[in-house]
Structure formats: C-alpha cells, structure tokens
Motif scaffolding. Structure first.
Motif, PDB file in Angstrom:
ATOM      1  N   SER A 102      23.141  26.834  43.812  1.00 12.86           N
ATOM      2  CA  SER A 102      23.828  27.550  44.493  1.00 12.86           C
ATOM      3  C   SER A 102      25.497  28.116  43.668  1.00 12.86           C
ATOM      4  CB  SER A 102      24.669  25.440  45.016  1.00 12.86           C
ATOM      5  OG  SER A 102      24.505  25.351  46.357  1.00 12.86           O
ATOM      6  N   ARG A 103      25.898  29.260  44.332  1.00 15.35           N
ATOM      7  CA  ARG A 103      27.186  29.483  43.151  1.00 15.35           C
ATOM      8  C   ARG A 103      28.624  29.022  42.841  1.00 15.35           C
ATOM      9  NH1 ARG A 103      25.143  33.738  46.593  1.00 15.35           N
ATOM     10  NH2 ARG A 103      23.878  35.699  45.426  1.00 15.35           N
ATOM     11  N   ARG A 104      28.505  27.952  44.261  1.00 16.23           N
ATOM     12  CA  ARG A 104      30.097  27.574  43.860  1.00 16.23           C
ATOM     13  C   ARG A 104      29.686  26.499  42.582  1.00 16.23           C
ATOM     14  NH1 ARG A 104      27.771  25.434  48.905  1.00 16.23           N
ATOM     15  NH2 ARG A 104      27.168  22.867  49.086  1.00 16.23           N
TER      16      ARG A 104
ATOM     17  N   ALA B  66      23.474  30.969  48.125  1.00 14.36           N
ATOM     18  CA  ALA B  66      24.465  30.454  48.469  1.00 14.36           C
ATOM     19  C   ALA B  66      24.886  28.718  49.212  1.00 14.36           C
ATOM     20  CB  ALA B  66      25.336  31.265  50.387  1.00 14.36           C
ATOM     21  N   ASN B  67      23.735  28.274  49.310  1.00 13.79           N
ATOM     22  CA  ASN B  67      23.939  27.271  49.862  1.00 13.79           C
ATOM     23  C   ASN B  67      21.961  25.945  49.259  1.00 13.79           C
ATOM     24  OD1 ASN B  67      22.735  24.804  51.720  1.00 13.79           O
ATOM     25  ND2 ASN B  67      24.963  24.366  52.240  1.00 13.79           N
TER      26      ASN B  67
ATOM     27  N   PRO C 177      23.352  18.338  46.033  1.00 13.14           N
ATOM     28  CA  PRO C 177      24.412  20.023  47.079  1.00 13.14           C
ATOM     29  C   PRO C 177      24.705  21.174  45.641  1.00 13.14           C
ATOM     30  CG  PRO C 177      25.279  17.199  46.588  1.00 13.14           C
ATOM     31  CD  PRO C 177      23.821  17.338  45.954  1.00 13.14           C
ATOM     32  N   GLU C 178      24.068  20.897  44.974  1.00 12.54           N
ATOM     33  CA  GLU C 178      24.354  21.614  43.693  1.00 12.54           C
ATOM     34  C   GLU C 178      23.119  22.494  43.658  1.00 12.54           C
ATOM     35  OE1 GLU C 178      26.148  19.327  42.569  1.00 12.54           O
ATOM     36  OE2 GLU C 178      27.657  19.586  44.035  1.00 12.54           O
TER      37      GLU C 178
ATOM     38  N   ARG D 239      20.305  24.412  51.929  1.00 10.36           N
ATOM     39  CA  ARG D 239      19.768  24.850  53.197  1.00 10.36           C
ATOM     40  C   ARG D 239      18.778  25.684  52.413  1.00 10.36           C
ATOM     41  NH1 ARG D 239      23.875  29.485  54.866  1.00 10.36           N
ATOM     42  NH2 ARG D 239      24.637  27.496  55.125  1.00 10.36           N
ATOM     43  N   CYS D 240      19.077  26.349  51.497  1.00 10.48           N
ATOM     44  CA  CYS D 240      16.754  26.856  51.114  1.00 10.48           C
ATOM     45  C   CYS D 240      15.994  26.005  50.980  1.00 10.48           C
ATOM     46  CB  CYS D 240      17.327  27.195  49.102  1.00 10.48           C
ATOM     47  SG  CYS D 240      18.584  29.438  49.401  1.00 10.48           S
TER      48      CYS D 240
END
Length: 266
Positions: free
Chosen positions: A262-264, A224-225, A245-246, A228-229
C-alpha cells in the motif's frame, strides 16, 4: 526496454550509459497470455498493449505508463513461471562475462532487441535476474514512480550477494549515475537518485547463512490498498501467502509470486 518506450518528444530519452545498476524493468514469464492478463487486470488494474517482440508478449499499462511485461513462453522455452527484474547496464556483454567469472550462470543472451540488448542470468545462489543495455523508457522518472515500489532479494548471505551484484552491475563506483549501497535497518539497501530501488536481506546480521532459503528476487508493486488486491487475487484464482494492512504476498494462478505494498505504507 524497447516495449516500454513512450512517444519521442514527451521526455528526454535516457540510456543505460547514464543510469546504470538500477532496476529498469520487470517481466513475468507465464504459460498463458490471456489468463495472466485477466488476473493482473483484476488485481492491479492494468491495461495492455501489444509488444514489439510478437504475439506471445504484452506490455502492462498503469495510468497509461508502461510498467511491466508479460512473456507467455514458460512452456515453450522450459522456463520457470516467475517475475524477473532487469537491471540497467552499460554493456550486456561485460555483465554476462562478470557473472560467469563470479560463479553465476548465463541462461539466455545477450540478445539483440533493438534499441538495446538483453540477457537472462542467475547469481551464484540461483536467483534469476536480467540485464538491459540501451535506451530506457523515454519518461524515466515517470516509470520509476509508476512501476514497482522496489525489488527485494531474499538470499542466504546478504553481504556476499551485495558483493556479487555490486561487481556485476557497477554499484557504488563513484561514477555519475551509479547506484549507492548502504546498510539500513538490517538490510543492504540500493538507492538510485535518492530513491530506494532494491533491498537484499538474509536475516539477522549475526546469523549464519540460512541453507533453507531458496534465493529469489521478489517484486513489490505499489497499490492503493493491499488487502483489496489480496481479495481480488483469491477471487481470480490466485492465493494469498501473507497479509497485513500495508502489504500482501500473493501468488498468481500460474504460481508466480509477487508482493503488493500500500502506498500509505511505503
């Protein structure tokens, strides 16, 4: 693979005879089981269940879907600590023979691991991978979406590597269920059922093979992020090799390298 089977009746069982050439599992070779479980639980939110192969093995669950395995055998078997992708094949014996014929190495197997057979191999540049013959995860499509985003081979010559793997794994042979190979955005791209499941890259198309690259398969996990990981990895004894960021390239406390995407940003 057999550790990743869901109860019968939840979906049709898929075998490597109908879906072949695609990545079908990823496994971490580690030194310590508990330390690895603690780290990946903190970073990726995984839960765990026992594996059928014994006390040194565990299966990782993401939202109750088996997504990866851990084998705490690095010290015992004198193997490198690393994430390894496994590819579905119609015949493990044929795949091993093809690897040897083309200058690769058969490190382990084929071994009988009911309901299938497995082997651990290396391509002719030394990148390690595995093959699996037999039943895949019962809910195959669920695994494909819960498991790694994709895997990427970093190598010295992408086209030479694509020829090697294509011949070993029956890529682009026009048979139903086989993988498609394309050249997209400067990389060799492998698609299965329309999804990107692997990439092979070696730098610019016009560039000569880079002798400084240590060829290896990199596993990308969808999260998801990614930042954060990365923070969780540092807080739990790992390290961050690169961060955006990705995407983040991480190393666990044992030294195994992997990527979170990141999934996004997929």
């Amino acid at each position: 693979m057999n550790e990743a089977r869901t109860p019968r009746g939840t979906a049709e069982v898929v075998s490597t005879h109908s879906v072949f050439g695609a990545p079908c599992w990823v496994s971490l070779t580690s030194r310590g089981l508990e330390a690895a479980q603690d780290f990946y639980s903190a970073v990726l939110g995984w839960r765990w269940r026992p594996a059928t192969l014994g006390d040194r093995f565990r299966v990782a669950l993401a939202d109750d879907v088996p997504v990866a395995g851990i084998a705490a055998v690095a010290s015992m078997w004198q193997m490198a600590v690393a994430w390894t992708p496994y590819f579905a094949v119609r015949s493990a014996d044929e795949a091993v023979a093809r690897v040897a014929e083309r200058g690769g190495t058969a490190a382990v197997g084929p071994l009988s691991l009911p309901p299938g057979r497995a082997a651990l191999l290396a391509d002719r540049d030394g990148a390690t991978f595995g093959v699996w013959e037999g039943e895949l995860i019962s809910n195959w499509e669920t695994w494909r979406r819960a498991a790694p985003t994709f895997i990427r081979l970093h190598t010295r010559d992408a086209f030479d590597a694509a020829m090697f793997y294509g011949e070993v794994l029956d890529w682009a042979n026009q048979s139903p269920g086989c993988c498609e190979v394309h050249y997209e955005g400067g990389e060799v791209v492998l698609r299965s059922g329309g999804d990107v499941v692997a990439r092979i890259e070696s730098g610019a198309l016009e560039a000569a093979p880079d002798p400084t690259i240590r060829p290896h398969w990199q596993v990308h996990f969808a999260v998801a992020n990614a930042p954060r990981c990365a923070r969780a990895a540092e807080q739990n004894g790992g390290s961050v090799l690169s961060l955006s960021p990705e995407e983040a390239v991480l190393r666990d406390p044992d030294g195994a390298q992997f990527t979170v995407t990141s999934r996004r940003g997929r």
